[in-house]
Design a protein around this motif. Structure first.
Motif, PDB file in Angstrom:
ATOM      1  N   PRO A   1     -35.691   1.758 -12.906  1.00 26.85           N
ATOM      2  CA  PRO A   1     -37.072   1.279 -12.799  1.00 26.85           C
ATOM      3  C   PRO A   1     -38.052   2.042 -13.675  1.00 26.85           C
ATOM      4  CG  PRO A   1     -36.080   1.454 -10.625  1.00 26.85           C
ATOM      5  CD  PRO A   1     -35.135   2.103 -11.582  1.00 26.85           C
ATOM      6  N   ALA A   2     -37.712   3.268 -14.043  1.00 27.66           N
ATOM      7  CA  ALA A   2     -38.622   4.078 -14.851  1.00 27.66           C
ATOM      8  C   ALA A   2     -38.922   3.416 -16.188  1.00 27.66           C
ATOM      9  CB  ALA A   2     -38.019   5.465 -15.084  1.00 27.66           C
ATOM     10  N   ILE A   3     -37.986   2.641 -16.715  1.00 32.36           N
ATOM     11  CA  ILE A   3     -38.163   2.035 -18.032  1.00 32.36           C
ATOM     12  C   ILE A   3     -39.276   0.985 -17.995  1.00 32.36           C
ATOM     13  CG2 ILE A   3     -37.028   0.743 -19.878  1.00 32.36           C
ATOM     14  CD1 ILE A   3     -34.382   1.928 -18.878  1.00 32.36           C
ATOM     15  N   GLY A   4     -39.238   0.104 -17.010  1.00 33.22           N
ATOM     16  CA  GLY A   4     -40.299  -0.891 -16.880  1.00 33.22           C
ATOM     17  C   GLY A   4     -41.639  -0.252 -16.590  1.00 33.22           C
ATOM     18  N   LEU A   5     -41.627   0.808 -15.769  1.00 38.19           N
ATOM     19  CA  LEU A   5     -42.865   1.513 -15.462  1.00 38.19           C
ATOM     20  C   LEU A   5     -43.453   2.157 -16.714  1.00 38.19           C
ATOM     21  CD1 LEU A   5     -41.684   3.201 -12.139  1.00 38.19           C
ATOM     22  CD2 LEU A   5     -43.427   1.418 -12.334  1.00 38.19           C
ATOM     23  N   TYR A   6     -42.585   2.590 -17.606  1.00 38.52           N
ATOM     24  CA  TYR A   6     -43.044   3.187 -18.863  1.00 38.52           C
ATOM     25  C   TYR A   6     -43.799   2.146 -19.699  1.00 38.52           C
ATOM     26  CZ  TYR A   6     -42.880   6.246 -22.965  1.00 38.52           C
ATOM     27  OH  TYR A   6     -43.217   7.043 -24.036  1.00 38.52           O
ATOM     28  N   VAL A   7     -43.274   0.925 -19.724  1.00 33.41           N
ATOM     29  CA  VAL A   7     -43.955  -0.153 -20.455  1.00 33.41           C
ATOM     30  C   VAL A   7     -45.334  -0.403 -19.852  1.00 33.41           C
ATOM     31  CG1 VAL A   7     -43.864  -2.580 -21.149  1.00 33.41           C
ATOM     32  CG2 VAL A   7     -41.756  -1.239 -21.053  1.00 33.41           C
ATOM     33  N   GLU A   8     -45.390  -0.538 -18.531  1.00 34.70           N
ATOM     34  CA  GLU A   8     -46.675  -0.781 -17.866  1.00 34.70           C
ATOM     35  C   GLU A   8     -47.684   0.319 -18.161  1.00 34.70           C
ATOM     36  OE1 GLU A   8     -47.380  -2.674 -13.984  1.00 34.70           O
ATOM     37  OE2 GLU A   8     -45.295  -2.139 -13.571  1.00 34.70           O
ATOM     38  N   SER A   9     -47.192   1.560 -18.155  1.00 37.04           N
ATOM     39  CA  SER A   9     -48.113   2.680 -18.350  1.00 37.04           C
ATOM     40  C   SER A   9     -48.642   2.745 -19.779  1.00 37.04           C
ATOM     41  CB  SER A   9     -47.422   3.998 -17.978  1.00 37.04           C
ATOM     42  OG  SER A   9     -46.349   4.286 -18.858  1.00 37.04           O
ATOM     43  N   ILE A  10     -47.842   2.318 -20.740  1.00 32.92           N
ATOM     44  CA  ILE A  10     -48.309   2.284 -22.131  1.00 32.92           C
ATOM     45  C   ILE A  10     -49.372   1.204 -22.306  1.00 32.92           C
ATOM     46  CG2 ILE A  10     -47.651   1.655 -24.503  1.00 32.92           C
ATOM     47  CD1 ILE A  10     -44.999   3.051 -24.053  1.00 32.92           C
ATOM     48  N   LEU A  11     -49.122   0.028 -21.741  1.00 35.11           N
ATOM     49  CA  LEU A  11     -50.028  -1.112 -21.938  1.00 35.11           C
ATOM     50  C   LEU A  11     -51.324  -0.977 -21.140  1.00 35.11           C
ATOM     51  CD1 LEU A  11     -47.503  -4.090 -21.829  1.00 35.11           C
ATOM     52  CD2 LEU A  11     -48.527  -3.014 -23.845  1.00 35.11           C
ATOM     53  N   GLY A  12     -51.236  -0.365 -19.964  1.00 38.93           N
ATOM     54  CA  GLY A  12     -52.414  -0.341 -19.103  1.00 38.93           C
ATOM     55  C   GLY A  12     -52.884  -1.764 -18.849  1.00 38.93           C
TER      56      GLY A  12
END
Length: 261
Positions: A102-113
């Protein structure tokens, strides 16, 4: 989620095991965050991660994943990115499993804001390349972790929209909806319907309402940043969500108070 975490807490008390207590705390944290009890969730997840850092708990990565989720809920995108990145660094040791994926998808979300919403990404090309690779990995993770299929497509839809690729975003969101319905992932279905409704199409209003109704029926709320963007009445949104929840039993209240000591 909160009830199962409370059972973990009872086990931790009986065995005086600080690691199991940390597991309980980050489980409580995610449950509270989804309900909008974010201040409590932040304290719980920070305590869990702090404990696991001290004892070098093998599942520190899970605490960091939960920490990223909580930080996204409150709009702390930089903090969420740090937590997700820290969890990803565990992959060489723990391998690519459902705990770390799940960390990978969360990383995408955190980059995009929230940049994906208005299709004007403020991120550097380097960050967007990282988001591209991470979104691809999030979709690929469904081969190993089918429960994450919908989430992988949803964050990919956000990234496509941030890059002004509406048709591709629509396709990803549709795939996310199909995947969520297939396994009965109601929370992901609700979030995807709301995300998709931002693309402006004939059924957007009805899809958004359907997503909001479903989310609130689960006793969950949107992150505050998304509530503000959608122009929702935050108090009313939280109130509708609260009516769908049964009250925490006394045992859970005891766990929440005791775990904060």
């Amino acid at each position: 989620m909160i009830r199962f975490a409370a059972e973990e807490w009872e086990s931790a008390v009986q065995t005086s095991d600080p690691i199991v207590l940390a597991y309980s705390q980050y489980g409580l944290a995610e449950g509270c965050a989804r309900q909008g009890r974010t201040s409590l969730a932040i304290e719980l997840t920070d305590k869990a991660v702090s404990t696991l850092e001290r004892v070098q708990g093998a599942f520190l990565c899970v605490g960091q994943v939960q920490q990223a989720k909580v930080r996204l809920q409150v709009g702390d995108f930089r903090g969420a990115r740090e937590s997700a990145a820290a969890a990803i660094r565990w992959m060489p040791r723990l391998r690519f499993i459902e705990f770390t994926a799940p960390a990978i998808g969360l990383y995408v979300e955190s980059i995009l804001g929230n940049a994906w919403v208005d299709r004007s990404p403020r991120d550097s090309r380097k960050d967007l390349r990282k988001a591209d690779w991470s979104a691809f990995a999030a979709r690929w993770s469904s081969w190993a972790c089918p429960n994450l299929t919908s989430y992988g497509y949803r964050v990919s839809g956000r990234l496509a929209m941030a890059k002004n690729k509406k048709q591709q975003a629509m396709q990803y969101f549709d795939k996310a909806i199909i995947a969520a319905e297939k396994i009965g992932a109601q929370y992901e279905l609700a979030r995807t319907l709301i995300d998709k409704s931002l693309l402006e199409y004939p059924q957007a209003a009805s899809d958004r309402q359907r997503g909001l109704d479903l989310l609130e029926s689960l006793g969950c709320v949107l992150p505050d940043a998304e509530v503000e963007y959608l122009g929702l009445d935050r108090a009313a949104h939280h109130a509708r969500s609260a009516t769908a929840r049964t009250e925490d039993p006394p045992a859970v209240n005891l766990v929440l108070s005791a775990s904060m000591r």
